[in-house]
Design an enzyme around this catalytic site. Structure first.
Site, short mmCIF file in Angstrom:
data_model
loop_
_atom_site.label_atom_id
_atom_site.label_comp_id
_atom_site.label_asym_id
_atom_site.label_seq_id
_atom_site.Cartn_x
_atom_site.Cartn_y
_atom_site.Cartn_z
N CYS A 1 0.84 -1.20 0.00
CA CYS A 1 0.00 0.00 0.00
C CYS A 1 0.87 1.26 0.00
O CYS A 1 1.52 1.55 -0.99
CB CYS A 1 -0.98 -0.02 1.17
SG CYS A 1 -2.38 1.11 0.95
N HIS B 1 -3.68 -5.39 1.17
CA HIS B 1 -3.34 -5.75 2.54
C HIS B 1 -3.76 -7.20 2.80
O HIS B 1 -4.69 -7.72 2.19
CB HIS B 1 -4.09 -4.86 3.54
CG HIS B 1 -3.59 -3.46 3.58
ND1 HIS B 1 -2.40 -3.11 4.19
CD2 HIS B 1 -4.13 -2.30 3.10
CE1 HIS B 1 -2.23 -1.79 4.09
NE2 HIS B 1 -3.26 -1.29 3.43
#
Length: 510
Positions: free
Chosen positions: A336, A447
């Site tokens: 991310c 994630h």
């Protein structure tokens, strides 16, 4: 009939409220009740995305799992994600409302959010037998009592008896209990029906004089002394936990060394819990250049403020070391915000995350990231698209979730690392992440990618081969579902033995 309620409050943050609430959820579930957790307001950078794309605090997800139910944003209607020392992004019922200073939040917004809290709690109480409510910080924070929407105001709304938890491992537990009760309004003090001494080490029989004193002094029964639980593998949302891990070499020092950058605004560090639990992995969190050494894998994690954390890496000299290691062939992975940092440029024209409009990245991936106001939150399923050393050999679908406010544009010739095939139940074919340096550098917005058991083991085995180690197929794959069930049951057993459950049920039935 609305659900019965019980509330867990603490004398301070990190007293163990979340874990105790999870234990109660599992105990009540084991005893045949339909139970749900609730925390009206959470402040955390570790969050989760529900099946319908809502964002909520990690602690209530853990508690929902312990209760055997799917997480829902009603269990955590207000989530605060710090963006600085005195400001946070406010997420309401799973969707971002905006960034607010602490002053504006407490003096203006909480008045409006109270109705949201009441309605969410009411919906849960209509659908469950018991609701286990968690407070935040301390109920004795005098400066916040008139505007708080998470402690005694919630207890009054729910008609909930309160268990007050104190962390004896930190010291000062007796004083914190007495002080907290002394500072409460008499009506709220009367709502505290039991004290729990948490994280106790040693012979509890030697502690009995202190228990007797506390009960005489306060008039509140001590309904349990919960032992300190070593190696409790339950995901946490508090960065206090990760502070305890910085540059710690476990006594389980595996041959594969993984270094995770401990950036100031690290988010979703639970991404690495399963890596840390693998028997042949030694995982540590690194803050300074001198600590980095020569790991087998470098990971740059997610961040709530990517540009500010990238500046941190540069100032600490870690950015230059990461680039040097990558050029020498050491694998580097970005998740991310960490993926965004690996690129050439980062732009924030609307000050979405930072007041800095532009910064150069590490230049390890040919991508350019632009932050925007739209927040992407989805559960996803994906497959590998990368062709390099780490990704090409894996086949199979991966599950995870997205939480980001930036879009990354790949340069000519740069290939995606993954293909997202499903977002929040919608079929699609969307490139994700990027791969570079012959496949030794890659990043993704997904994630939880290391929570996929087969993929995690594949990654570790590639690292083993690079070190000339045998793959050791006899090393068992750590399965996240099995770990969770084992740990929730272990926690529940310990807490059931430690608490006066007869008293707890009496409080519920009053």
């Amino acid at each position: 009939m609305p659900a019965r309620t019980i509330m867990v409050q603490g004398t301070a943050s990190h007293a163990g409220k979340s874990v105790l609430a999870a234990a109660l959820c599992r105990i009540f579930q084991q005893d045949g009740y339909k139970v749900a957790p609730f925390k009206s307001q959470n402040m955390a950078l570790n969050s989760y995305v529900t099946a319908d794309g809502g964002e909520m605090g990690r602690a209530q997800v853990v508690q929902a799992e312990a209760a055997g139910i799917p997480p829902h944003v009603d269990m955590n209607p207000v989530l605060l994600k710090p963006t600085g020392n005195a400001s946070s992004q406010v997420v309401v019922l799973g969707k971002p409302l905006g960034n607010y200073t602490a002053h504006n939040y407490h003096n203006e917004l909480t008045v409006k959010l109270w109705g949201v809290v009441v309605q969410a709690l009411s919906r849960l109480r209509q659908n469950y037998d018991i609701v286990v409510i968690e407070g935040a910080g301390s109920p004795a924070e005098i400066n916040l009592q008139s505007t708080e929407i998470v402690n005694m105001r919630v207890a009054r709304e729910a008609g909930a008896p309160v268990l007050l938890v104190a962390d004896i491992d930190r010291g000062g537990a007796m004083a914190s209990v007495v002080g907290t009760l002394e500072l409460l309004d008499p009506v709220d003090r009367a709502r505290v029906k039991g004290v729990v001494i948490n994280k106790f080490r040693g012979d509890v029989s030697l502690f009995q004089p202190a228990i007797d004193f506390l009960e005489r002094k306060t008039g509140v029964p001590v309904c349990g002394v919960v032992p300190y639980m070593e190696r409790l593998r339950i995901q946490d949302e508090d960065s206090v936990v990760i502070d305890e891990k910085i540059y710690r070499v476990d006594d389980k020092a595996g041959p594969v060394e993984v270094a995770v950058m401990r950036i100031p605004r690290i988010s979703n560090f639970t991404d690495f819990d399963l890596l840390e639990n693998e028997p042949d992995v030694s995982l540590r969190y690194v803050t300074n250049k001198s600590e980095l050494g020569q790991p087998d894998l470098v990971i740059i994690p997610g961040s709530k403020n990517t540009i500010e954390d990238l500046i941190f890496l540069k100032k600490k000299g870690l950015a230059g070391e990461i680039v040097r290691l990558a050029k020498s062939g050491v694998p580097v992975v970005g998740i991310c915000g960490g993926f965004q940092m690996l690129g050439n440029e980062l732009h924030d024209p609307d000050s979405t995350e930072s007041s800095i409009e532009h910064i150069s990245g590490l230049g390890l991936l040919d991508i350019k990231t632009t932050f925007n106001r739209e927040k992407i939150t989805n559960q996803v399923r994906a497959v590998v698209a990368g062709q390099g050393e780490f990704l090409a050999g894996f086949r199979g679908q991966l599950a995870g979730y997205e939480i980001h406010m930036g879009q990354s544009e790949l340069g000519d010739g740069t290939k995606a690392a993954f293909i997202i095939q499903n977002r929040s139940g919608r079929e699609m074919h969307v490139p994700d992440g990027a791969e570079g340096n012959g496949g030794t550098v890659w990043g993704t917005y997904i994630h939880g990618i290391f929570d996929n058991d087969a993929f995690r083991r594949h990654l570790i085995n590639v690292l083993r081969r690079r070190k000339g180690l045998k793959e050791e197929v006899e090393v068992p794959v750590t399965k996240i579902a099995d770990i969770k069930e084992t740990e929730y049951n272990r926690l529940a057993d310990m807490v059931r033995r430690s608490l006066n459950m007869e008293l707890i049920y009496k409080l519920l039935n009053k």
